[in-house]
Scaffold this motif. Structure first.
Motif, PDB file in Angstrom:
ATOM      1  N   TYR A 264       7.803  22.354  -2.777  1.00  0.00           N
ATOM      2  CA  TYR A 264       6.367  21.661  -3.143  1.00  0.00           C
ATOM      3  C   TYR A 264       6.168  21.947  -4.687  1.00  0.00           C
ATOM      4  CZ  TYR A 264       5.726  21.236   2.010  1.00  0.00           C
ATOM      5  OH  TYR A 264       6.293  21.048   3.099  1.00  0.00           O
ATOM      6  N   PRO A 265       6.864  21.484  -5.474  1.00  0.00           N
ATOM      7  CA  PRO A 265       6.945  21.961  -6.869  1.00  0.00           C
ATOM      8  C   PRO A 265       5.187  21.154  -7.640  1.00  0.00           C
ATOM      9  CG  PRO A 265       8.361  19.941  -6.890  1.00  0.00           C
ATOM     10  CD  PRO A 265       8.000  20.487  -5.228  1.00  0.00           C
ATOM     11  N   ARG A 266       4.811  20.186  -7.090  1.00  0.00           N
ATOM     12  CA  ARG A 266       3.684  19.662  -7.724  1.00  0.00           C
ATOM     13  C   ARG A 266       2.575  19.791  -6.714  1.00  0.00           C
ATOM     14  NH1 ARG A 266       5.012  13.628  -8.263  1.00  0.00           N
ATOM     15  NH2 ARG A 266       5.463  14.236  -6.115  1.00  0.00           N
ATOM     16  N   LEU A 267       1.314  20.033  -7.253  1.00  0.00           N
ATOM     17  CA  LEU A 267       0.011  20.001  -6.518  1.00  0.00           C
ATOM     18  C   LEU A 267      -0.065  18.722  -5.739  1.00  0.00           C
ATOM     19  CD1 LEU A 267      -2.548  21.244  -5.933  1.00  0.00           C
ATOM     20  CD2 LEU A 267      -3.676  20.091  -7.847  1.00  0.00           C
ATOM     21  N   HIS A 268       0.457  17.667  -6.300  1.00  0.00           N
ATOM     22  CA  HIS A 268       0.249  16.536  -5.266  1.00  0.00           C
ATOM     23  C   HIS A 268       1.270  16.638  -4.150  1.00  0.00           C
ATOM     24  CE1 HIS A 268       0.514  12.075  -4.112  1.00  0.00           C
ATOM     25  NE2 HIS A 268       1.762  12.447  -3.995  1.00  0.00           N
ATOM     26  N   ASP A 269       2.237  17.365  -3.942  1.00  0.00           N
ATOM     27  CA  ASP A 269       2.903  17.416  -2.695  1.00  0.00           C
ATOM     28  C   ASP A 269       2.269  18.356  -1.947  1.00  0.00           C
ATOM     29  OD1 ASP A 269       5.232  16.270  -4.107  1.00  0.00           O
ATOM     30  OD2 ASP A 269       5.774  17.952  -5.241  1.00  0.00           O
ATOM     31  N   LEU A 270       1.691  19.408  -2.499  1.00  0.00           N
ATOM     32  CA  LEU A 270       0.899  20.627  -1.411  1.00  0.00           C
ATOM     33  C   LEU A 270      -0.290  19.721  -1.115  1.00  0.00           C
ATOM     34  CD1 LEU A 270       1.576  23.708  -3.759  1.00  0.00           C
ATOM     35  CD2 LEU A 270       2.275  23.660  -1.434  1.00  0.00           C
ATOM     36  N   TRP A 271      -0.949  19.009  -1.733  1.00  0.00           N
ATOM     37  CA  TRP A 271      -2.171  18.441  -1.423  1.00  0.00           C
ATOM     38  C   TRP A 271      -1.705  17.559  -0.324  1.00  0.00           C
ATOM     39  CZ3 TRP A 271      -7.010  18.492  -4.539  1.00  0.00           C
ATOM     40  CH2 TRP A 271      -7.633  17.531  -4.102  1.00  0.00           C
ATOM     41  N   ARG A 272      -0.781  16.691  -0.407  1.00  0.00           N
ATOM     42  CA  ARG A 272      -0.404  15.854   0.872  1.00  0.00           C
ATOM     43  C   ARG A 272      -0.172  16.439   2.101  1.00  0.00           C
ATOM     44  NH1 ARG A 272       4.512  11.929   0.188  1.00  0.00           N
ATOM     45  NH2 ARG A 272       5.697  14.058  -0.062  1.00  0.00           N
TER      46      ARG A 272
END
Length: 391
Positions: A264-272
């Motif tokens: 989950y390298p990006r905040l977007h990935d974790l956010w989703r």
């Protein structure tokens, strides 16, 4: 005493209650319970639902195929409509690595009222039933198991008389955002579902970690798994509730040698990852959402705000009370950071992380009311979780 001092006092009281009365959720010493070899090892079928998992499968599947298990075991990988060659890759990995027998199958598209993952799990369990296994290991395609993982899980279930034994896999923490968000994800989960309470017979607390669930086949049939939870987006918690409510004895703890390799390298990935199911956790209830937002602010934001306000205005009471609340908050987070082998100074950033989770939860509700529901790997569920209504 002014308003900020009173609010800070309520926050401190909340933290003292969490520290002392919420099942010692902040401790990270709940690991597999004492276990002994069964002698006559029961048969196990491993069910792996997989959808577009070609990037992680080369790490996870071989770890299952080479399990050092004394009894009969085999693996069923259920290719849930992948478009990246997941099924073919699984067959190739089995040819190269050998080990436990592997069956690769596809269930087709899920019918209305089923999530894709649970439809795949249902198909895998149906295939496994022909082998009449005593246990089912439900594990995700991104989970890497140590060679003795299956042996340890079965021994723990046998020794403790558990119908369900689940381990919270250690998630990946390599990127900046993973370091900030991931340990807090497990910390918040343990706060909602204290692990020590889960194993208590008769308690209402029930949860599992979907990446690693060893389930007695008899208990699965008694609880009608997965049919009884077919619409659940938060399927691991729904599964544990169904098993416990049907009389099953369950256990959940942190893993030492079961790891997730999903990045989950990006905040977007974790956010989703968080927002797709956060509002389902609140049963799609606006009042629960409002209470959660206010609660997160009171518990995680107020201590720092009171401390800063007290320093700026010279209000000693605000400094002392806000500082004590922040101290308790920070201290309870340190064990989880140590478990994840992260620097303990990250604990002071917990209010920032909690604020991110607050925004993710609100976004989850917004997406729900826009009709987008939970979206994952090309599928969208208009009503993310009906498990609470069914249980």
């Amino acid at each position: 005493m002014n308003a900020i001092v009173w609010i800070a006092a309520v926050s401190l009281a909340a933290w003292l209650w969490l520290l002392l009365a919420q099942g010692l959720f902040w401790r990270t010493d709940v690991r597999l319970p004492p276990r002994a070899d069964p002698g006559d090892w029961p048969s196990v079928c491993v069910v792996v639902p997989a959808r577009d998992e070609s990037t992680v499968l080369p790490y996870s599947l071989p770890s299952l195929l080479v399990q050092d298990y004394p009894g009969r075991a085999e693996v069923f990988l259920i290719d849930d409509g992948s478009s990246d060659g997941t099924g073919d890759l699984a067959r190739d990995l089995a040819e190269r690595h050998g080990g436990l027998p592997l069956t690769v199958a596809s269930p087709g598209e899920p019918p209305a009222g089923w999530t894709g993952k649970l439809w795949a799990v249902r198909h895998g369990i149906s295939l496994a039933q022909a082998r009449a296994p005593e246990y089912l290991l439900l594990t995700d395609a991104d989970i890497v198991h140590a060679p003795d993982s299956l042996r340890e899980l079965v021994a723990a279930a046998h020794t403790g008389g558990f119908d369900l034994v689940s381990q919270m896999a250690r998630l990946r923490v390599e990127s900046v955002w993973e370091r900030l968000v991931v340990p807090a994800f497990v910390y918040f989960f343990a706060q909602l579902y204290p692990f020590r309470w889960i194993a208590v017979r008769g308690s209402r607390t029930a949860a599992a970690a979907g990446g690693c669930v060893l389930l007695r086949t008899e208990a699965a049939e008694r609880a009608r798994i997965p049919d009884a939870i077919r619409q659940a987006v938060i399927d691991d918690v729904a599964l544990a509730r169904a098993v416990k409510r049907s009389g099953g004895h369950i256990w959940l703890g942190l893993a030492d040698r079961v790891d997730s390799v999903r990045p989950y390298p990006r905040l977007h990935d974790l956010w989703r990852m968080v927002s797709r199911s956060a509002y389902a956790q609140l049963r799609h209830n606006p009042l629960l959402l409002a209470g959660t937002v206010l609660g997160l602010i009171l518990v995680y934001v107020v201590p720092s705000a009171a401390l800063v306000a007290g320093l700026v205005t010279g209000n000693v009471a605000a400094v002392v009370i806000g500082g004590l609340a922040k101290l308790v908050m920070t201290a309870t987070y340190v064990p989880m950071l140590r478990y994840y082998r992260q620097p303990t100074w990250l604990a002071v950033l917990l209010p920032v992380t909690a604020s991110l989770y607050l925004l993710m939860t609100v976004d989850s509700a917004v997406q729900h009311y826009r009709g987008r529901g939970a979206a994952w790997k090309g599928r969208t569920y208009a009503r993310p979780d009906a498990a609470f209504d069914e249980q």
